[in-house]
Design a protein around this motif. Structure first.
Motif, PDB file in Angstrom:
ATOM      1  N   ARG A 162      -7.141  -1.072  87.641  1.00 29.16           N
ATOM      2  CA  ARG A 162      -7.841  -1.456  86.428  1.00 29.16           C
ATOM      3  C   ARG A 162      -8.564  -2.609  86.838  1.00 29.16           C
ATOM      4  N   SER A 174      -3.789   4.514  84.348  1.00 30.26           N
ATOM      5  CA  SER A 174      -4.992   5.042  85.042  1.00 30.26           C
ATOM      6  C   SER A 174      -5.013   4.435  86.238  1.00 30.26           C
ATOM      7  N   GLU A 230       0.849   1.513  83.227  1.00 34.17           N
ATOM      8  CA  GLU A 230      -0.509   1.499  83.225  1.00 34.17           C
ATOM      9  C   GLU A 230      -0.835   3.074  83.462  1.00 34.17           C
ATOM     10  N   TYR A 248     -10.916  -5.855  85.280  1.00 39.69           N
ATOM     11  CA  TYR A 248     -11.103  -6.903  84.060  1.00 39.69           C
ATOM     12  C   TYR A 248     -11.796  -7.849  84.239  1.00 39.69           C
TER      13      TYR A 248
END
Length: 268
Positions: free
Chosen positions: A179, A176, A174, A181
């Motif tokens: 995350r 960044s 990943e 969702y």
């Protein structure tokens, strides 16, 4: 369906029947004391009866909690017996660090929540999970396998029946960091409450579950080794699929609040 499984089911149902009989006896005693107290005029003379009544209410509360625990265990046992088996090709060993998460899509509105509850109750339960960690499937229906991870619920939208969740520990691939969702209810399974061991079902020996692999935030299919924990707060002893060491599967301890029923049709 094995005879041992039927035997365990019948034993648990006998326990539930006994709890209900004890509850009826306690309620009868409570009602007798209610009538007795109504006949008292002098408060002092009623004091011992009030103490006795308090003890009966405490007993009734404990029996009620035990009934909830026994009922929960029976539901879990029945769900496990009704779940169709799925054969899975055996791989060498679980990779503790894996490429993380494919992009997900929304799927059906079928919720992984108690089927006996009304839709309104399911939605209220889902909304109450805000701030809680849950098991989440982030792979789409057409993926080769299902991938489940521990995520934190940020928000639940009752209109769209979608969760907004945060992956607090994304994989190495990943770019960044954390995350977010949006997932349908069918992608979410609530964990048993950490502070409430009675919320964790007693899975029968040999039954398949989905559990957090020690040292990771990923959930994998595992088999229950010991069906009877000494205390409700004890860990489950599990054998994870694809976890071979020297030709055998090691037994691993997993906290009760990190184990959930294996979803029907799980692909691994």
């Amino acid at each position: 369906m094995a005879a041992s499984e039927i035997s365990q089911l019948l034993e648990k149902s006998k326990e539930l029947d006994q709890l209900r009989k004890e509850q009826e006896e306690v309620i009868q005693d409570i009602n007798k004391l209610h009538k007795k107290i109504q006949s008292y005029v002098i408060e002092k003379s009623a004091e011992s009866t009030l103490h006795k009544l308090r003890g009966l209410y405490v007993n009734a509360k404990e029996l009620s909690e035990s009934e909830v625990s026994a009922s929960t265990a029976l539901v879990a046992m029945l769900d496990a017996l009704l779940q169709p088996g799925h054969s899975v090709p055996h791989r060498k060993k679980i990779e503790v660090i894996e490429p993380k998460k494919k992009r997900m899509k929304s799927d059906s509105d079928l919720a992984r929540f108690p089927s006996t509850a009304s839709m309104r109750s399911q939605l209220d339960h889902a909304a109450s999970l805000k701030g809680e960690q849950v098991a989440a499937r982030v792979t789409p229906d057409d993926a080769e396998k299902d991938e489940w991870f521990v995520v934190k619920v940020i928000h639940f939208d009752k209109d769209t029946k979608e969760f907004e969740v945060l992956d607090e520990e994304p994989g190495d691939d990943e770019e960044s960091g954390q995350r977010k969702y949006r997932l349908q209810m069918s992608h979410i399974i609530p964990f048993p409450k950490k502070g409430d061991p009675s919320s964790a079902p007693d899975f029968p020996q040999g039954k398949h579950v989905l559990a957090v692999y020690p040292g990771t935030t990923a959930l994998y299919k595992a088999t229950v080794v010991n069906s009877h924990r000494k205390r409700k707060s004890d860990d489950y002893v599990l054998e994870f699929d694809d976890d071979e060491e020297d030709g055998s599967l090691p037994q691993r301890s997993v906290p009760f609040y990190k184990v959930v029923p294996l979803p029907e049709g799980h692909r691994q």
